[in-house]
Design an enzyme around this catalytic site. Structure first.
Site, PDB file in Angstrom:
ATOM      1  N   LYS A  84      93.021  79.439  36.560  1.00  0.00           N
ATOM      2  CA  LYS A  84      94.364  79.657  36.073  1.00  0.00           C
ATOM      3  C   LYS A  84      94.759  81.068  35.951  1.00  0.00           C
ATOM      4  CE  LYS A  84      97.610  77.828  32.640  1.00  0.00           C
ATOM      5  NZ  LYS A  84      97.840  77.148  31.482  1.00  0.00           N
ATOM      6  N   SER A 179     100.860  73.281  31.275  1.00  0.00           N
ATOM      7  CA  SER A 179     101.312  74.665  32.239  1.00  0.00           C
ATOM      8  C   SER A 179     100.154  75.004  33.495  1.00  0.00           C
ATOM      9  CB  SER A 179     101.394  75.885  31.340  1.00  0.00           C
ATOM     10  OG  SER A 179     100.306  76.131  30.632  1.00  0.00           O
ATOM     11  N   SER A 203      98.273  71.690  27.923  1.00  0.00           N
ATOM     12  CA  SER A 203      98.541  72.081  29.065  1.00  0.00           C
ATOM     13  C   SER A 203      97.378  71.999  30.050  1.00  0.00           C
ATOM     14  CB  SER A 203      98.760  73.475  29.133  1.00  0.00           C
ATOM     15  OG  SER A 203     100.034  74.198  28.232  1.00  0.00           O
TER      16      SER A 203
END
Length: 712
Positions: A84, A179, A203
């Site tokens: 990420k 996210s 997330s």
């Protein structure tokens, strides 16, 4: 076994990739190339912000050499992974999907990234997310929303109702959740075998449920947060996304353990995470929190939740209803604490120390305001405003302190349930299946996040481990996941139960043949292979450099000035090669160049953000006793020199080819001065009324210069 036998059908997910690599049935380079090919074919998903193709292929070559010599680093050697884009990666841009950090290239790796690389994993790239991980849909980042691979699956397309003729096909795609939606989509679309996400309020688990993959949030403190750009320090945890529970356990075994750069990590040695094959669940007690049966929960998710409970019950497990009485307060409590810490963490992005800086220099206050307005989106600015409100002196006791007390009550609810004999809690992960993007954006980010985090954020406030496991497809052919919550630091027990459940439900594999021509092995499942917990053997970068975010700020600011330019779309001008003739100064034979050190930035690629005025970005190695305050003092004391001339309370324009010397010491016997020299090279140029160059710090040296060569 020939290579052609490795081209498996997408429905076959139990192939031992790690074993195949060790046996020479497939090479790391072949595996890497297949994943890179799929990344290109699925580019429209927008799962990746940066694809590190050259880096991955080089790592694959190195892995291949190790396998040829029989020196494999472990079960992750040669395995493609993604990270990420809020984890620091040395030499690879780290943006947090924000204009504020566009062009930021960290000089170091986050601890979890370094651990993966030390095990020989191949870094395919950095994945997309909501800006600064603030969201539950992966729709609010500056690089655009992430599309759920299941939008294009055979299962969904066969069951989706036909839209009226002429409706734009682009409106039909589904969100990934967030996210960490880019990481979830990357794993779901077979572009990597494991991916790192972050989990502050769900997330990692939320997108895992929507994308039909496993999403693990470890116990707080089990995995280092060093190098994870912080959202909420007291809740942030690196998350793991994989195609099966065994893979998640394998990756966790690599990442877990104490880190001297993160004081919140466990001090005790961490045992291995080999998962036994659970055959008897009769001794388990499964808790069903009654407060999680909320009106907003879809009937399909509720039905599958009930079926899962009955599955455990039918196999002899004890399934009981439990109460978490303070659950109704958790969302509000989470909002207060989350935004308060966000306001504190985001304060560092002020346009002075690092990150984007506007070209307004009327006043410091105007520069602050414009920088943050340009750098942050509405969501981030909104959370900063909320957090600052809660932290006002007149509000602090009534909001922040009360929220902390409620957080303790929520954590105690879990403690009481587990102390009553419950081994694992079973809950939904999300309220429903993934929804179309056009439906999702009808609500504002705060409302969407509150809905998306309803079953997940309490776990973060309590610091417990939790994992989302895909159970079945909905009537629309979309994945629905359920969440298992365990006792603190009982991650292995939690994953063992999740593995048993995964085996029972046999979740179907996504069918993407229409998109991806060719087939690929899907799992690095290695639980049956000999394995031992990895211990860090390589010396990390100097701790003092601490390097990025969180930790001591590696940038310094003082009174030199860049010529300010606007963000440049024009073509790139290749940086010049380093020359030995870098200074007109006479350099003594005692000149010593800094050794190759991963913490030394040799190519600071600041490509897309505004060049700062009245500042000079310098990466300094604190092992040489150069700190931020020392450099600022040097400027005001006249110990800072541009092209050999003292910069004493002067503002000078820095241009390509200039040298900047920071005086760090002197030798009276030899009449020499010891300086740190920064050498500037051209990266971009812009033709306006006058030549305006963007510069990058290419290289720096520690030099001993005769005093006579210094202009007084």
């Amino acid at each position: 076994m020939s290579h052609k036998h490795l081209k498996l059908n997408l429905t076959k997910v139990d192939f031992l990739v790690s074993a195949a690599l060790k046996q020479g049935q497939i090479t790391p380079t072949e595996l890497c190339q297949k994943c890179l090919s799929l990344i290109k074919k699925t580019k429209f998903l927008n799962a990746y912000i940066t694809v590190s193709e050259e880096v991955a292929l080089k790592q694959a070559e190195e892995s291949e050499e190790r396998y040829k010599k029989g020196h494999s680093l472990g079960d992750l050697d040669g395995i493609p992974v993604a990270v990420k884009d809020n984890f620091s990666t040395s030499g690879i841009e780290t943006t947090c999907a924000s204009n504020m950090l566009k062009g930021y290239v960290p000089p170091y790796n986050a601890t979890v990234v370094q651990k993966l690389l030390d095990q020989g994993a191949l870094l395919m790239g950095k994945t997309n997310l909501d800006e600064f991980a603030m969201g539950s849909g992966s729709t609010d980042g500056v690089f655009g929303p992430v599309k759920n691979p299941w939008s294009y699956s055979k299962q969904y397309r066969e069951k989706r109702k036909q839209k009226p003729h002429g409706e734009n096909e682009e409106t039909n795609w589904l969100i990934t959740g967030g996210s960490s939606g880019g990481s979830a989509a990357a794993v779901s679309a077979f572009t990597c075998f494991a991916a790192l996400g972050s989990d502050t309020g769900g997330s990692t688990r939320n997108p895992a449920a929507h994308c039909g993959v496993v999403g693990l949030k470890p116990s707080y403190g089990l995995v280092s947060r060093h190098g994870l750009i912080p959202l909420v320090n007291s809740m942030d945890v690196p998350g793991i996304l994989t195609r099966c529970v065994d893979d998640a356990a394998t990756v966790l075994g690599v990442l877990a353990g104490h880190d001297c750069k993160d004081s919140t990590t466990v001090q005790d040695p961490v045992k291995s995470f080999i998962l036994p094959s659970l055959t008897d669940v009769s001794k388990l007690c499964i808790g069903i929190p009654k407060e999680y049966l909320v009106p907003e929960l879809s009937s399909e998710v509720q039905s599958l939740w009930s079926k899962a409970a009955k599955l455990f019950e039918s196999e002899g497990a004890k399934v009981i209803e439990v109460s978490l009485p303070h659950t109704s307060y958790s969302i509000v409590c989470y909002h207060v604490l989350c935004t308060s810490e966000v306001a504190s963490n985001m304060a560092r992005f002020d346009g002075l120390e690092y990150g984007h800086r506007c070209d307004i220099n009327v006043s410091t206050e105007a520069m602050y305001a414009a920088t943050r307005r340009e750098g942050f989106n509405d969501v981030v600015r909104g959370r900063i405003l909320s957090g600052n409100f809660f932290l006002l002196k007149e509000n602090y006791e009534n909001y922040f302190i009360k929220a902390q007390k409620v957080r303790r009550l929520i954590a105690n609810d879990f403690v009481n349930v587990f102390n009553s004999g419950v081994d694992v809690l079973l809950t939904p992960t999300t309220l429903s299946e993934a929804v179309p993007y056009v439906e999702f954006i009808k609500e504002d980010n705060r409302t969407r996040s509150a809905q998306g985090d309803i079953f997940t954020q309490a776990v973060n406030m309590a610091g417990l481990p939790a994992v989302s496991v895909p159970m079945a497809l909905s009537n629309q052919g979309l994945p629905i996941g359920l969440q298992f919550i365990g006792r603190a630091f009982c991650d292995q027990q939690l994953l063992t139960v999740a593995k048993w459940f995964e085996k029972q439900v046999q979740f179907p594999v996504i069918q993407l043949q229409e998109i991806m021509v060719g087939k690929l092995v899907l799992s690095l499942r290695v639980s049956q292979l000999p394995w031992c917990l990895w211990h860090h053997q390589v010396s990390p970068p100097t701790e003092d450099l601490a390097l990025g975010i969180p930790g001591p700020i590696p940038w310094i600011t003082f009174g030199c000035s860049f010529i300010v330019t606007k963000p440049l779309p024009q073509k790139k001008v290749e940086a010049e090669e380093d020359s030995d003739e870098e200074s007109d100064h006479e350099v003594s034979e005692q000149e010593e160049e800094l050794e190759d050190d991963p913490s030394v930035v040799k190519d600071y690629k600041d490509l897309e953000k505004v060049v700062q005025s009245f500042r000079y970005d310098v990466i300094l190695k604190t092992g040489l006793d150069i700190g931020r305050n020392k450099v600022e003092d040097a400027f005001y004391k006249g110990e800072l020199r541009l092209n050999g001339e003292k910069l004493w309370k002067k503002s000078r324009t820095v241009k390509v080819g200039d040298t900047l010397d920071v005086l760090i010491g002197e030798d009276k016997e030899t009449e020499t001065e010891v300086v740190m020299r920064i050498l500037l090279k051209k990266v971009f140029e812009e033709k306006t009324e006058s030549e305006k160059y963007r510069v990058v710090l290419r290289r720096w040296k520690k030099l001993k210069l005769p005093k006579k060569s210094v202009t007084k």
